[in-house]
Design a protein around this motif. Structure first.
Motif, PDB file in Angstrom:
ATOM      1  N   ILE A 181      26.813 -20.356 -30.548  1.00 14.95           N
ATOM      2  CA  ILE A 181      27.024 -21.172 -29.349  1.00 14.95           C
ATOM      3  C   ILE A 181      25.904 -22.184 -29.116  1.00 14.95           C
ATOM      4  CG2 ILE A 181      28.374 -19.363 -28.219  1.00 14.95           C
ATOM      5  CD1 ILE A 181      25.939 -18.968 -26.373  1.00 14.95           C
ATOM      6  N   GLN A 182      24.815 -22.088 -29.880  1.00 14.71           N
ATOM      7  CA  GLN A 182      23.761 -23.095 -29.745  1.00 14.71           C
ATOM      8  C   GLN A 182      24.272 -24.494 -30.097  1.00 14.71           C
ATOM      9  OE1 GLN A 182      23.664 -20.736 -32.128  1.00 14.71           O
ATOM     10  NE2 GLN A 182      23.644 -21.853 -34.073  1.00 14.71           N
ATOM     11  N   GLU A 183      25.397 -24.561 -30.800  1.00 12.58           N
ATOM     12  CA  GLU A 183      25.957 -25.863 -31.171  1.00 12.58           C
ATOM     13  C   GLU A 183      26.548 -26.607 -29.974  1.00 12.58           C
ATOM     14  OE1 GLU A 183      28.490 -25.890 -34.543  1.00 12.58           O
ATOM     15  OE2 GLU A 183      27.177 -24.640 -35.768  1.00 12.58           O
ATOM     16  N   TRP A 184      26.659 -25.950 -28.830  1.00 16.45           N
ATOM     17  CA  TRP A 184      27.195 -26.608 -27.635  1.00 16.45           C
ATOM     18  C   TRP A 184      26.096 -27.230 -26.773  1.00 16.45           C
ATOM     19  CZ3 TRP A 184      30.606 -21.901 -25.853  1.00 16.45           C
ATOM     20  CH2 TRP A 184      31.748 -21.831 -26.674  1.00 16.45           C
ATOM     21  N   MET A 185      24.850 -27.140 -27.169  1.00 17.45           N
ATOM     22  CA  MET A 185      23.754 -27.532 -26.277  1.00 17.45           C
ATOM     23  C   MET A 185      23.880 -28.972 -25.786  1.00 17.45           C
ATOM     24  SD  MET A 185      20.282 -25.621 -27.557  1.00 17.45           S
ATOM     25  CE  MET A 185      20.232 -26.384 -29.176  1.00 17.45           C
ATOM     26  N   ASN A 186      24.420 -29.847 -26.608  1.00 13.83           N
ATOM     27  CA  ASN A 186      24.549 -31.255 -26.226  1.00 13.83           C
ATOM     28  C   ASN A 186      26.011 -31.661 -26.031  1.00 13.83           C
ATOM     29  OD1 ASN A 186      21.692 -31.843 -26.404  1.00 13.83           O
ATOM     30  ND2 ASN A 186      21.927 -31.698 -28.632  1.00 13.83           N
ATOM     31  N   SER A 187      26.814 -30.707 -25.573  1.00 19.61           N
ATOM     32  CA  SER A 187      28.246 -30.962 -25.367  1.00 19.61           C
ATOM     33  C   SER A 187      28.639 -30.534 -23.957  1.00 19.61           C
ATOM     34  CB  SER A 187      29.078 -30.196 -26.411  1.00 19.61           C
ATOM     35  OG  SER A 187      28.664 -30.511 -27.723  1.00 19.61           O
ATOM     36  N   PRO A 188      28.298 -31.321 -22.946  1.00 13.96           N
ATOM     37  CA  PRO A 188      28.520 -30.903 -21.548  1.00 13.96           C
ATOM     38  C   PRO A 188      29.980 -30.640 -21.197  1.00 13.96           C
ATOM     39  CG  PRO A 188      27.908 -33.242 -21.682  1.00 13.96           C
ATOM     40  CD  PRO A 188      27.661 -32.639 -23.033  1.00 13.96           C
ATOM     41  N   LYS A 189      30.910 -31.421 -21.744  1.00 10.99           N
ATOM     42  CA  LYS A 189      32.321 -31.221 -21.406  1.00 10.99           C
ATOM     43  C   LYS A 189      32.847 -29.905 -21.981  1.00 10.99           C
ATOM     44  CE  LYS A 189      33.501 -36.105 -20.847  1.00 10.99           C
ATOM     45  NZ  LYS A 189      34.359 -37.229 -21.308  1.00 10.99           N
ATOM     46  N   THR A 190      32.433 -29.610 -23.215  1.00  7.55           N
ATOM     47  CA  THR A 190      32.821 -28.323 -23.799  1.00  7.55           C
ATOM     48  C   THR A 190      32.253 -27.175 -22.981  1.00  7.55           C
ATOM     49  OG1 THR A 190      32.862 -29.298 -26.014  1.00  7.55           O
ATOM     50  CG2 THR A 190      32.719 -26.903 -25.882  1.00  7.55           C
ATOM     51  N   LEU A 191      30.998 -27.321 -22.552  1.00  5.28           N
ATOM     52  CA  LEU A 191      30.349 -26.269 -21.762  1.00  5.28           C
ATOM     53  C   LEU A 191      31.043 -26.080 -20.413  1.00  5.28           C
ATOM     54  CD1 LEU A 191      26.600 -27.061 -22.521  1.00  5.28           C
ATOM     55  CD2 LEU A 191      27.838 -24.988 -23.163  1.00  5.28           C
ATOM     56  N   ASP A 192      31.428 -27.165 -19.768  1.00  6.69           N
ATOM     57  CA  ASP A 192      32.121 -27.047 -18.475  1.00  6.69           C
ATOM     58  C   ASP A 192      33.449 -26.307 -18.639  1.00  6.69           C
ATOM     59  OD1 ASP A 192      30.153 -28.310 -17.057  1.00  6.69           O
ATOM     60  OD2 ASP A 192      31.088 -30.297 -17.128  1.00  6.69           O
ATOM     61  N   THR A 193      34.168 -26.622 -19.710  1.00 11.17           N
ATOM     62  CA  THR A 193      35.448 -25.951 -19.953  1.00 11.17           C
ATOM     63  C   THR A 193      35.240 -24.478 -20.248  1.00 11.17           C
ATOM     64  OG1 THR A 193      36.404 -28.001 -20.809  1.00 11.17           O
ATOM     65  CG2 THR A 193      37.512 -25.948 -21.403  1.00 11.17           C
ATOM     66  N   PHE A 194      34.246 -24.173 -21.076  1.00 13.26           N
ATOM     67  CA  PHE A 194      33.970 -22.774 -21.384  1.00 13.26           C
ATOM     68  C   PHE A 194      33.526 -22.020 -20.139  1.00 13.26           C
ATOM     69  CE2 PHE A 194      31.213 -19.283 -22.855  1.00 13.26           C
ATOM     70  CZ  PHE A 194      32.144 -18.593 -23.623  1.00 13.26           C
ATOM     71  N   PHE A 195      32.819 -22.690 -19.243  1.00 15.01           N
ATOM     72  CA  PHE A 195      32.380 -22.061 -17.998  1.00 15.01           C
ATOM     73  C   PHE A 195      33.577 -21.519 -17.218  1.00 15.01           C
ATOM     74  CE2 PHE A 195      31.635 -22.543 -13.411  1.00 15.01           C
ATOM     75  CZ  PHE A 195      30.545 -21.703 -13.236  1.00 15.01           C
TER      76      PHE A 195
END
Length: 467
Positions: A235-249
């Motif tokens: 999941i460290q690959e999401w560090m610079n992917s805010p939209k992916t992180l918001d969806t996963f949240f």
């Protein structure tokens, strides 16, 4: 009454309850009573307490009923009602067939979020697990005892322990992917009906991007919210992917609230996941954070021995020990070296020995502070004197060959920890007395020959450049 069919109807009610409000369920569905199911006619007969209930179900809930019945009983199921009313202390029954469709068609081109009934059944869902990565071949040691123990507990009671989410972190090659796969495999074996899914962070992000492009984001989110055990790797690959992180949240919150198990793996702890918002990091930390350390030498030896036993391989103990000490504690490197050893051994019809292991290690493993091997030394000395290794290994007493042989033995003793006997075996299959004599001869010459001393210094400097 067939109890197995009654149990299936119970499953139908559980699905319905998950897709309507509590009041709707109590009013319209709780009063329905299973009566019978005919396997020959695929006919399900249920009792309802009044014509009004029958009419209301057929008018407003026929689509939901159809989806549920098709999912549980199959596509050929036919629903019939027996309306049981009480008149003058006598039951009056009326049988009617449902006129509802067996399948519900949704308008094409819409992005209506599907219900859990639209998701694939556990039998249809591919969990994307590697069946070879199990707890049986995940060897326990001091560096992984806690994560392994917790992993087994989670696999046997997913979502029921305090270890939710389970966050595993550690350097590359320490066994994170193996462990989270093992959890998924054990869970699927224990609970076949559960929807278990392993996905890499990269694939999750690709799927999300595609859903945005095709305007199906609700479908994407709803699919992941239907998972019982979600395993996400790297999941460290999401560090610079805010939209992916918001969806996963949002997916994370739903799964956590519903008591579903979440397992995450990363190459660093949550506090070092720069770019991720605090609201997500605090959720990662609310379960259990476990570090998976690199295996020590003894665990590496145990892993190699287990692999040899499992695959029917025969590798000498000294070679096993050498590989374990040299592979930097990377399980991935260990397996790669063993596979390469066996391939070279088969193709060239040679024994698996220390010499072959050194050659493989040099090509396959990036070793920190890489120690010089006899092969390294031979290569440099032969290159300096423009002599081929086969000539050094020959029985020839030609002066130039003897000199290269003696220099190689001297430098091997100086730069490796090998005993004289082992050095002799690797350089022309000589005995230990030849090595001792060669070393003494070189030392005596160095005392009186400055030009020769300069030659050796040049060769030794080439070792430093290599490193």
């Amino acid at each position: 009454m067939n109890n197995s069919h009654k149990a299936l109807w119970g499953e139908c009610l559980r699905l319905i309850e998950a897709n309507v409000s509590e009041q709707q369920y109590k009013t319209w569905f709780a009063p329905i009573v299973f009566e019978s199911y005919s396997e020959t006619e695929h006919k399900l007969l249920v009792q309802v307490p009044s014509p009004y209930v029958y009419e209301y179900l057929e008018q407003y809930y026929v689509g939901l009923l159809s989806k549920v019945l098709v999912r549980v009983f199959g596509t050929e199921v036919k629903l019939s009602y027996r309306i049981v009313t009480v008149k003058a202390q006598h039951n009056v029954t009326t049988d009617v067939e449902s006129e509802g469709p067996s399948e519900i068609q949704q308008p094409k081109g819409t992005n209506k979020a599907p219900t859990t009934l639209d998701a694939a059944t556990p039998q249809q869902l591919n969990p994307q697990l590697d069946a070879k990565k199990t707890f049986q071949n995940f060897i326990e040691g001091d560096s992984n005892k806690l994560p392994r123990t917790v992993g087994i507990s989670i696999a046997e009671h997913p979502g029921k322990t305090t270890f939710n989410p389970f966050f595993i972190y550690g350097p590359s090659g320490c066994g994170k992917t193996h462990l989270i796969n093992a959890i998924g495999v054990r869970c699927k074996e224990t609970y076949p009906q559960k929807r278990v899914l392993y996905v890499s962070a990269r694939l999750f992000q690709v799927q999300f991007t595609d859903s945005v492009r095709h305007n199906t984001t609700n479908d994407f989110i709803n699919f992941y919210q239907s998972i019982d055990v979600l395993i996400v790797d790297d999941i460290q690959e999401w560090m610079n992917s805010p939209k992916t992180l918001d969806t996963f949240f949002h997916i994370f919150n739903h799964l956590f609230r519903m008591g579903r198990q979440i397992i995450l793996a990363s190459d660093r702890p949550p506090v070092d996941l720069q770019g991720m918002k605090d609201r997500l990091l605090t959720r990662f930390a609310c379960g259990l954070i476990a570090e998976l350390e690199k295996p020590n030498v003894q665990l590496c030896i145990d892993i190699l021995n287990a692999k040899c036993s499992r695959d029917g391989l025969k590798i000498p103990a000294d070679v096993i020990k050498y590989i374990a000490e040299t592979a930097n504690g990377s399980v991935r490197d260990l397996e790669g070296v063993v596979n390469s050893l066996m391939a070279y051994s088969i193709v060239y019809n040679s024994n698996v020995d220390m010499r072959l292991a050194e050659r493989i290690i040099k090509r396959a493993v990036k070793v920190d502070n890489h120690p010089l091997t006899v092969d390294d030394i031979l290569e440099k000395v032969c290159s300096h004197y423009h002599v081929e290794q086969r000539q050094v290994f020959s029985k020839s007493r030609k002066r130039s060959y003897v000199q290269v042989r003696q220099v190689s033995m001297y430098l091997a003793q100086k730069y490796t920890k090998m005993p004289a006997g082992r050095i002799g075996q690797l350089i022309g299959n000589r005995d230990h007395s030849t090595v001792i004599h060669s070393c003494n001869a070189i030392e005596e010459r160095l005392k009186v020959d400055k030009a020769f001393s300069a030659e050796l210094s040049s060769i030794e400097n080439s070792f430093k450049l290599k490193k």
